[in-house]
Structure formats: C-alpha cells, structure tokens
Write an enzyme that holds these catalytic residues in place. Structure first.
Site, PDB file in Angstrom:
ATOM      1  N   GLY A  45       0.943  -1.333   0.166  1.00 45.49           N
ATOM      2  CA  GLY A  45      -0.030  -0.118  -0.081  1.00 45.49           C
ATOM      3  C   GLY A  45       0.810   1.163   0.058  1.00 45.49           C
ATOM      4  N   GLY A 100      -0.760   4.778  -0.205  1.00 46.14           N
ATOM      5  CA  GLY A 100      -1.621   5.874  -0.240  1.00 46.14           C
ATOM      6  C   GLY A 100      -1.193   7.104   0.787  1.00 46.14           C
ATOM      7  N   THR A 101      -2.265   7.573   1.635  1.00 47.69           N
ATOM      8  CA  THR A 101      -1.858   8.723   2.711  1.00 47.69           C
ATOM      9  C   THR A 101      -1.089   8.427   3.374  1.00 47.69           C
ATOM     10  OG1 THR A 101      -4.392   9.207   2.101  1.00 47.69           O
ATOM     11  CG2 THR A 101      -3.027  10.160   4.234  1.00 47.69           C
ATOM     12  N   VAL A 102      -0.885   7.111   3.882  1.00 44.91           N
ATOM     13  CA  VAL A 102       0.042   6.702   5.121  1.00 44.91           C
ATOM     14  C   VAL A 102       1.472   6.067   4.434  1.00 44.91           C
ATOM     15  CG1 VAL A 102       0.622   5.015   7.137  1.00 44.91           C
ATOM     16  CG2 VAL A 102      -1.914   6.141   6.564  1.00 44.91           C
ATOM     17  N   THR A 107       2.802   6.777   1.481  1.00 44.55           N
ATOM     18  CA  THR A 107       3.793   7.588   0.732  1.00 44.55           C
ATOM     19  C   THR A 107       4.452   8.404   1.995  1.00 44.55           C
ATOM     20  OG1 THR A 107       2.030   9.081   0.741  1.00 44.55           O
ATOM     21  CG2 THR A 107       2.584   8.138  -1.339  1.00 44.55           C
ATOM     22  N   GLU A 161     -11.514   7.083   6.149  1.00 45.26           N
ATOM     23  CA  GLU A 161     -11.017   5.811   5.515  1.00 45.26           C
ATOM     24  C   GLU A 161     -11.612   5.683   4.018  1.00 45.26           C
ATOM     25  OE1 GLU A 161      -9.761   3.074   7.367  1.00 45.26           O
ATOM     26  OE2 GLU A 161      -9.353   4.937   8.238  1.00 45.26           O
ATOM     27  N   LYS A 210     -11.037  -0.027  16.744  1.00 44.91           N
ATOM     28  CA  LYS A 210     -10.318   0.417  17.811  1.00 44.91           C
ATOM     29  C   LYS A 210     -10.481   0.332  19.116  1.00 44.91           C
ATOM     30  CE  LYS A 210      -8.812   4.164  14.488  1.00 44.91           C
ATOM     31  NZ  LYS A 210      -9.136   5.639  14.341  1.00 44.91           N
ATOM     32  N   GLY A 242      -4.125  11.165   9.528  1.00 44.02           N
ATOM     33  CA  GLY A 242      -3.371  11.979   8.668  1.00 44.02           C
ATOM     34  C   GLY A 242      -2.062  11.009   8.432  1.00 44.02           C
TER      35      GLY A 242
HETATM   36  N1  LIG Z   1      -5.208   7.977   6.708  1.00 40.61           N
HETATM   37  C1  LIG Z   1      -5.304   7.749   7.975  1.00 40.61           C
HETATM   38  O1  LIG Z   1      -5.023   8.890   8.725  1.00 40.61           O
HETATM   39  C2  LIG Z   1      -5.097   6.575   8.762  1.00 40.61           C
HETATM   40  C3  LIG Z   1      -4.499   6.560  10.194  1.00 40.61           C
HETATM   41  C4  LIG Z   1      -4.262   5.438  10.864  1.00 40.61           C
HETATM   42  C5  LIG Z   1      -4.523   4.167  10.359  1.00 40.61           C
HETATM   43  N2  LIG Z   1      -4.850   4.087   8.931  1.00 40.61           N
HETATM   44  C6  LIG Z   1      -5.167   3.053   8.109  1.00 40.61           C
HETATM   45  O2  LIG Z   1      -3.816   2.812   7.285  1.00 40.61           O
HETATM   46  C7  LIG Z   1      -4.365   1.853   6.110  1.00 40.61           C
HETATM   47  C8  LIG Z   1      -4.193   2.768   4.832  1.00 40.61           C
HETATM   48  O3  LIG Z   1      -4.840   3.984   4.891  1.00 40.61           O
HETATM   49  P1  LIG Z   1      -4.568   5.098   3.854  1.00 40.61           P
HETATM   50  O4  LIG Z   1      -5.412   6.283   4.686  1.00 40.61           O
HETATM   51  O5  LIG Z   1      -3.182   5.289   3.614  1.00 40.61           O
HETATM   52  O6  LIG Z   1      -5.593   4.415   2.529  1.00 40.61           O
HETATM   53  P2  LIG Z   1      -5.198   4.761   1.071  1.00 40.61           P
HETATM   54  O7  LIG Z   1      -6.655   4.545   0.336  1.00 40.61           O
HETATM   55  O8  LIG Z   1      -4.745   6.310   0.920  1.00 40.61           O
HETATM   56  O9  LIG Z   1      -4.004   3.832   0.256  1.00 40.61           O
HETATM   57  C9  LIG Z   1      -4.307   2.515   0.169  1.00 40.61           C
HETATM   58  C10 LIG Z   1      -3.203   2.035  -0.535  1.00 40.61           C
HETATM   59  O10 LIG Z   1      -3.427   0.483  -0.662  1.00 40.61           O
HETATM   60  C11 LIG Z   1      -3.213   0.323  -2.289  1.00 40.61           C
HETATM   61  N3  LIG Z   1      -3.931  -1.098  -2.397  1.00 40.61           N
HETATM   62  C12 LIG Z   1      -5.392  -1.065  -2.180  1.00 40.61           C
HETATM   63  N4  LIG Z   1      -5.641  -2.478  -2.500  1.00 40.61           N
HETATM   64  C13 LIG Z   1      -4.493  -2.909  -2.945  1.00 40.61           C
HETATM   65  C14 LIG Z   1      -4.165  -4.481  -3.282  1.00 40.61           C
HETATM   66  N5  LIG Z   1      -4.996  -5.433  -3.113  1.00 40.61           N
HETATM   67  N6  LIG Z   1      -2.760  -4.723  -3.387  1.00 40.61           N
HETATM   68  C15 LIG Z   1      -1.987  -3.848  -3.272  1.00 40.61           C
HETATM   69  N7  LIG Z   1      -2.185  -2.595  -3.092  1.00 40.61           N
HETATM   70  C16 LIG Z   1      -3.535  -2.320  -2.453  1.00 40.61           C
HETATM   71  C17 LIG Z   1      -3.660   1.443  -2.831  1.00 40.61           C
HETATM   72  O11 LIG Z   1      -3.025   1.333  -4.248  1.00 40.61           O
HETATM   73  C18 LIG Z   1      -3.021   2.387  -1.974  1.00 40.61           C
HETATM   74  O12 LIG Z   1      -1.703   2.732  -2.498  1.00 40.61           O
HETATM   75  C19 LIG Z   1      -5.643   1.554   6.409  1.00 40.61           C
HETATM   76  O13 LIG Z   1      -5.704   0.226   7.152  1.00 40.61           O
HETATM   77  C20 LIG Z   1      -6.233   2.612   7.389  1.00 40.61           C
HETATM   78  O14 LIG Z   1      -7.364   2.308   8.288  1.00 40.61           O
HETATM   79  C21 LIG Z   1      -5.021   5.207   8.158  1.00 40.61           C
HETATM   80  N1  LIG Z   2     -10.145   7.109   9.574  1.00 43.35           N
HETATM   81  C1  LIG Z   2      -9.536   7.336  10.711  1.00 43.35           C
HETATM   82  C2  LIG Z   2      -8.100   7.294  10.471  1.00 43.35           C
HETATM   83  C3  LIG Z   2      -7.068   6.915  11.778  1.00 43.35           C
HETATM   84  O1  LIG Z   2      -7.325   5.611  12.111  1.00 43.35           O
HETATM   85  C4  LIG Z   2      -9.853   8.404  11.680  1.00 43.35           C
HETATM   86  O2  LIG Z   2     -10.575   9.219  10.956  1.00 43.35           O
HETATM   87  O3  LIG Z   2      -9.595   8.531  12.729  1.00 43.35           O
END
Ligand SMILES: NC(=O)c1ccc[n+]([C@@H]2O[C@H](COP(=O)([O-])OP(=O)(O)OC[C@H]3O[C@@H](n4cnc5c(N)ncnc54)[C@H](O)[C@@H]3O)[C@@H](O)[C@H]2O)c1
Ligand SMILES: N[C@@H](CCO)C(=O)O
Ligand code: NA
EC number: 1.1.1.3
Length: 425
Positions: A10, A12-14, A16, A187, A202, A299
């Site tokens: 993965g 994406g947001t996290v 990168t 999410e 959580k 974030g």
């Molecule tokens: N964004 C937040 O603030 C945050 C905070 C805490 C935890 N999280 C958790 O972190 C995780 C990722 O969140 P995010 O916001 O970065 O999500 P996102 O949607 O921005 O990124 C997801 C990434 O996964 C990749 N992906 C999706 N399906 C795939 C597959 N089958 N095979 C390979 N790659 C695949 C996508 O291409 C993308 O790069 C989630 O579990 C989320 O709950 C996010």
């Molecule tokens: N979607 C979640 C990301 C952090 O886990 C939130 O808004 O708290």
C-alpha cells in the site's frame, strides 16, 4: 550489518509518508535499529499512478512481494481481504508484520497472533489505534503490572473533525466530511468513520489489550454520528455541554463492556477541547490512577510515525534475536451487552404546556426505576420544551423509558436523546 529487508503493501496517504521517512531518516533509523532498513518493494493496486516513489520498487503483485526475500512486511492497504491472507502468509513464513489496519486487527488478531507464534515472527500495530499517539505500547508494556479499569476517549479523527466544525461554526455535515476526506483523515469508505465502525474496531483492540481478553468488533456496541443533528448540538450547548463520539471500554466486575456512541460531555471536560482530527484517550488503572494520551489520531505523517516506530522495534528484535509481545487473552472476561451497561441519558421533548404533563412524564421514569437528576422546562405557549437528564441506569431501562415517553399523548416530539458522560452519575 545485514540489512533488514522490508516490503511495503500500500502506498496511499500513510504509505507515501512511510516511504518518505524511510528515505529521509535512513541513517538514524539504521543506528537505532542496529542494521540498515532497506525497502525492497512497494505493492499497490495501480503502479502507473504512483509517480512520487521510486518506480523500480513498485509492483501490483502483493503476494509475490510477500513471498520474496524480505524480513518484514509493512501493511498500509486496509480492509480484510486480500490483506488477511497476505499477512497470514507472511507470518507463517516467519516474516514480521507491522500494520495500521484496525479493521483487520479487530476481526482477526487471534489468528494473526497464532500464525506469528507458530513461526516466531512479530506482529505490531500501534498505528491502528489513535494514529501517532503511543497508546497500545503503554497499555501492553508500561501498564503490564497494573489493573486497567477503564479506557475512554476520542479515537476517530474524521468524526471529531466533523463534530468540532458543527459545534464551532455550525458547519454543514456533508461538506465537512468531504474536507476530512481531502485531508486524508477519512477511511477509503468514509461510512466506516461516520457510522462508528472505525472507532468500534479501535475500541475492540483497546479492550483486548487493556483487559487481556479477546474482544472483536462484533462485541462492541456501536452508534455513529449520522443521527446527530444541529438540534442535538444546540441542546448540548444550552446545558454547557458538547457532543463527541466516544469509545468507552470498562471493566465491570468480572466482565467488560465496550461501546462507541455519541455522548454529551461538559464543556469543562478535558475531552471537550479536543478539536479537529486530534484524538485523546483517558486510561484509568488501579495503581496508576488516571492517565491521558493526546495527539494526532489521523493523517499520513502522524500515522507513518507510529508505523516507523513499530518497524524499528521489529528490526531491533531481528538484530538481537528477540521477540515482541504476544497476544495476552488469558483473562477471557465475558463481554456485557449494552442493555446491562449503566449510562445516563439527556432527553429533550416538545410537550403540551398544561397541568400534569411533567407528572405524566416523570411517572414513566419512576415506573422503569430510572432516577431523574435534573429537569428544565422552557416556553409558555401551547408548546413547551422539557429537558430531562437522568442518573445512571441500565441502558435497557433507559431505552424502554424513552420509547414509552415518546408515546404519551402530551409529548409532541422527542427532539433529542443522547447519552451523557464525563459527569458524576
Ligand atoms: N489515513 C489515516 O489517517 C490513517 C490513520 C491510521 C490508520 N490508517 C490505516 O492505514 C491503512 C491505509 O490507509 P490510507 O489512508 O493510507 O489508505 P489509502 O486508500 O490512501 O491507500 C491505500 C493503498 O493501498 C493500495 N492497495 C489497495 N488495494 C490493494 C491491493 N489489493 N494490493 C496492493 N495494494 C493495494 C492502494 O493502491 C493505495 O496505495 C488503512 O488500514 C487505514 O485504516 C489510516
Ligand atoms: N479514518 C481514521 C484514520 C485514523 O485511524 C480516523 O478518522 O480516525
Ligand atoms: Na497509536
């Protein structure tokens, strides 16, 4: 020193931000871990869409990357499948896992820990709860000698961002949700946030660790914020309160109760001033007393901080042939249904302003053995507004009381019903 090879699932947001920090802090991370940390591949759904990470590392073959010669798999994809299978494969093959995936951990931590145990691999997931805030490690390690009685707080950044905006500026719900998505807090499917599923996952993870009991998301009573109206927010403000989505994990005798729902709290309560995407969690333990954890709960960069912390821990364990903590579910406490949990209600009613109305409403409370803490009536026209706050009573009794009150001829409308927390009961 032989490098620790890392596969990232993965980006994406996290993800990168994980890639950025691994690159920018490579020397420090190597010094802290005791070996260089080498990113060997990044699995994403569409490699052609990721221009800001090294092209040669990208692949769409996540299973192939997990099966390659790596020591650690860092998962920031989210959701259950295919991630569950990928991580079980990794753990069974002795590869340690760092994950930010609360949905998966709240459903499958038992089988993931079992797979880790079989091979001696590590499983860490600090980023899954309250983003950057160190919370799981303190609960599991620093408080391992104490008896935790309660964990309560704000664990979803998106809904806190929305509720704060509604309260402060009267902002519109859907516009604020769009903004939270744009900022990378929500999410992939934001209903997970607004309907309370994210916070419930959580809460399950927190309760499992705090009470040494396996609690899954299905065990958690859950209400989201989509039913919170501006009338609720005004009703709260009139009484010097504000509305927050709370996760509450309590130890009650030999059982535990775990719930997520919006609640009114006094504006003077420390959780009331937690704004935007910030999270804050209170922990109460018998010997330690009250502790509070506060910081950025969502974030990209804050979450990547927690991921990197886990990655360094896993790398150190590899370098020094150590093991991280295993699942601790020995207490196996029973999970209480919400009906048996003692809560307080705030009720706002539109009633006919005539003699005997208050008595008829109060009689319903008495009939259900629900004690009233405060009553306030406003209005002298045909309609009056009646606000009632109860003392703590079993949730089932409160629900039946509200149902019966709603059916009284003198009650025109139940304007707002909300649990009240953070005050003497
Ligand atoms: N964004 C937040 O603030 C945050 C905070 C805490 C935890 N999280 C958790 O972190 C995780 C990722 O969140 P995010 O916001 O970065 O999500 P996102 O949607 O921005 O990124 C997801 C990434 O996964 C990749 N992906 C999706 N399906 C795939 C597959 N089958 N095979 C390979 N790659 C695949 C996508 O291409 C993308 O790069 C989630 O579990 C989320 O709950 C996010
Ligand atoms: N979607 C979640 C990301 C952090 O886990 C939130 O808004 O708290
Ligand atoms: Na955390």
């Amino acid at each position: 020193m032989k490098p620790i090879k890392v596969a990232l699932l993965g980006c994406g947001t996290v993800g990168t931000q994980v890639v950025r920090l691994l690159d920018e802090q490579a020397d420090d991370l190597a010094a802290r871990a005791g070996a260089p940390i080498e990113l060997t591949g990044i699995a994403v759904r569409r490699p052609d869409r990721h221009r800001d990470v090294p092209k040669d590392l990208l692949t769409a073959d996540a299973a192939g990357l997990v099966a390659s010669d790596v020591d650690v798999v860092v998962e920031v994809i989210g959701g259950i499948e295919p991630v569950r299978t990928l991580l079980l494969d990794a753990l069974r093959a002795g590869k340690s896992v760092v994950s930010a995936n609360k949905a998966l951990l709240a459903e499958s931590s038992g089988e993931l820990f079992a797979a880790a145990d079989e091979s001696g691999a590590d499983l860490y997931f600090e980023a899954a709860v309250a983003g950057a805030i160190p919370l799981l490690r303190p609960l599991r390690e620093s408080l391992a000698g104490d008896r935790i009685t309660r964990v309560m707080g704000i664990v979803n950044g998106t809904t806190n961002y929305i509720l704060s905006a509604m309260d402060e500026t009267g902002a519109n719900y859907s516009e604020t949700l769009e903004e939270a998505s744009r900022l990378g807090y929500a999410e992939a499917d934001p209903t997970a946030d607004v309907d309370g599923y994210d916070a419930a996952s959580k809460a399950a993870i927190l309760a499992s660790i705090a009470f040494h009991t396996r609690v899954t998301a299905n065990d958690v009573y859950r209400e989201g914020i989509s039913a919170v109206t501006s009338a609720d927010i005004v009703a709260a403000r009139t009484l010097g309160r504000t509305i927050k989505l709370l996760a509450i994990c309590e130890r009650v005798g030999d059982s535990v109760a775990v719930r997520v729902h919006p609640a009114m709290i006094p504006r003077s309560h420390p959780l009331a001033s937690v704004g935007g995407a910030f999270n804050a969690v209170f922990v109460e333990a018998e010997a330690a007393g009250q502790l509070m954890f506060y910081g950025q709960g969502a974030g990209g960069a804050p979450t990547a901080s927690a991921v990197l912390g886990d990655l360094v821990a896993v790398a150190r364990n590899r370098v020094h042939s150590g093991r991280g903590p295993r699942e601790s579910a020995y207490a196996a406490l029973e999970v209480r249904p919400i009906g048996q949990v003692r809560t307080r209600y705030h009720l706002s009613l539109d009633v006919a302003d005539r003699a005997g109305v208050l008595a008829s409403v109060a009689a319903v409370f008495a009939e259900h053995d629900v004690s009233i803490a405060a009553v306030r009536q406003e209005g002298r026209t045909a309609d009056a507004s009646l606000v009632i706050v109860t003392h703590a009573a079993p949730d089932a009794a409160l629900k039946s009381t509200v149902d019966k009150v709603a059916g009284l001829p003198a009650v025109r409308e139940v304007v707002s019903v909300m649990r009240v927390e953070g005050e003497e009961s």
